[in-house]
Design a protein around this motif. Sequence first.
Motif, PDB file in Angstrom:
ATOM      1  N   VAL A   8       0.841  -1.201   0.000  1.00 33.33           N
ATOM      2  CA  VAL A   8       0.000   0.000   0.000  1.00 33.33           C
ATOM      3  C   VAL A   8       0.876   1.251   0.000  1.00 33.33           C
ATOM      4  CG1 VAL A   8      -1.741   1.309   1.269  1.00 33.33           C
ATOM      5  CG2 VAL A   8      -1.857  -1.188   1.217  1.00 33.33           C
ATOM      6  N   HIS A  11      -3.477   5.114   1.421  1.00 31.34           N
ATOM      7  CA  HIS A  11      -4.771   4.675   1.947  1.00 31.34           C
ATOM      8  C   HIS A  11      -5.276   5.785   2.856  1.00 31.34           C
ATOM      9  CE1 HIS A  11      -7.985   2.109   3.422  1.00 31.34           C
ATOM     10  NE2 HIS A  11      -7.635   2.429   4.656  1.00 31.34           N
ATOM     11  N   TYR A  13      -8.939   8.380   4.051  1.00 30.01           N
ATOM     12  CA  TYR A  13     -10.334   8.786   3.952  1.00 30.01           C
ATOM     13  C   TYR A  13     -10.367  10.294   3.700  1.00 30.01           C
ATOM     14  CZ  TYR A  13     -11.274   4.240   6.030  1.00 30.01           C
ATOM     15  OH  TYR A  13     -11.328   2.889   6.265  1.00 30.01           O
ATOM     16  N   SER A 127     -10.779  -2.793  -0.470  1.00 25.93           N
ATOM     17  CA  SER A 127     -10.149  -1.990  -1.527  1.00 25.93           C
ATOM     18  C   SER A 127      -8.790  -2.556  -1.931  1.00 25.93           C
ATOM     19  CB  SER A 127      -9.997  -0.541  -1.075  1.00 25.93           C
ATOM     20  OG  SER A 127      -9.249  -0.462   0.133  1.00 25.93           O
ATOM     21  N   TRP A 128      -8.021  -3.056  -0.963  1.00 21.12           N
ATOM     22  CA  TRP A 128      -6.724  -3.646  -1.301  1.00 21.12           C
ATOM     23  C   TRP A 128      -6.916  -4.918  -2.124  1.00 21.12           C
ATOM     24  CZ3 TRP A 128      -4.617  -8.433  -0.511  1.00 21.12           C
ATOM     25  CH2 TRP A 128      -3.273  -8.579  -0.854  1.00 21.12           C
TER      26      TRP A 128
END
Length: 225
Positions: A8, A11, A13, A127-128
């Motif tokens: 990742v 990531h 919000y 999502s990953w």
Amino acid sequence: MINWKGSVILHAYIRQTEPVTDYRTHVSGITEKHLSCAKLSLEECRAIVLQHLHNRILVGHALKNDLTALCISHPWWLIRDTAEYEPFMKYCHSSHGGEGLWPRKLKDLALRELGKHIQKAGKPHNSWEDAFAALNLYQKVRGQWEQDIVEKTKKQMDLDYQRLRQEQEMFFVLPHVMQQQYQQLAHEQQMYFMQQQQWHQQEQQMFFIQQQHNQQQQQNEQIVQ
């Protein structure tokens, strides 16, 4: 966002500026608590994403939705959308009498091409997991896909040049302006081809190193025996 190895790299919000009427938690997994702690604005997120995407290939599924949500664009020759890659699509007859290729769901593609079960019923999307599945699909057919892009780019460059010539004739565009526009298009696409060549060289080096490692390991085993 993830990198080539699935790690990742972004990531976050996004801080909302309007009231949220439906979190769609059953699909997104996002709740009011997640967004109440969000600190990143849409503009800040967009800037970070653009920085990561600059002169890089973007892989995903139904990427138009993501790019539209972020209000950004990306050169077509740097987009690998598994929803629009023809070998991954299905041939359908519509109720209106038409027929043609239609995108498959990522869930169906992952099972069909990779033998993986994702987006399980009753659970929100990960999502990953979705990003990694799209990446694996691209990695599986990367060689052929990239060859298709090379051929398509050559054809597009010819069309772009013809368009610029027509604009020159219709709107009296100065020859040096047309040349600058064409050179800009050619430069951007040349950068992509150079990057592809570098990746190919790196892959060959990794393959050679792995071969040497395997040979050394075999020799060590023979010595022990």
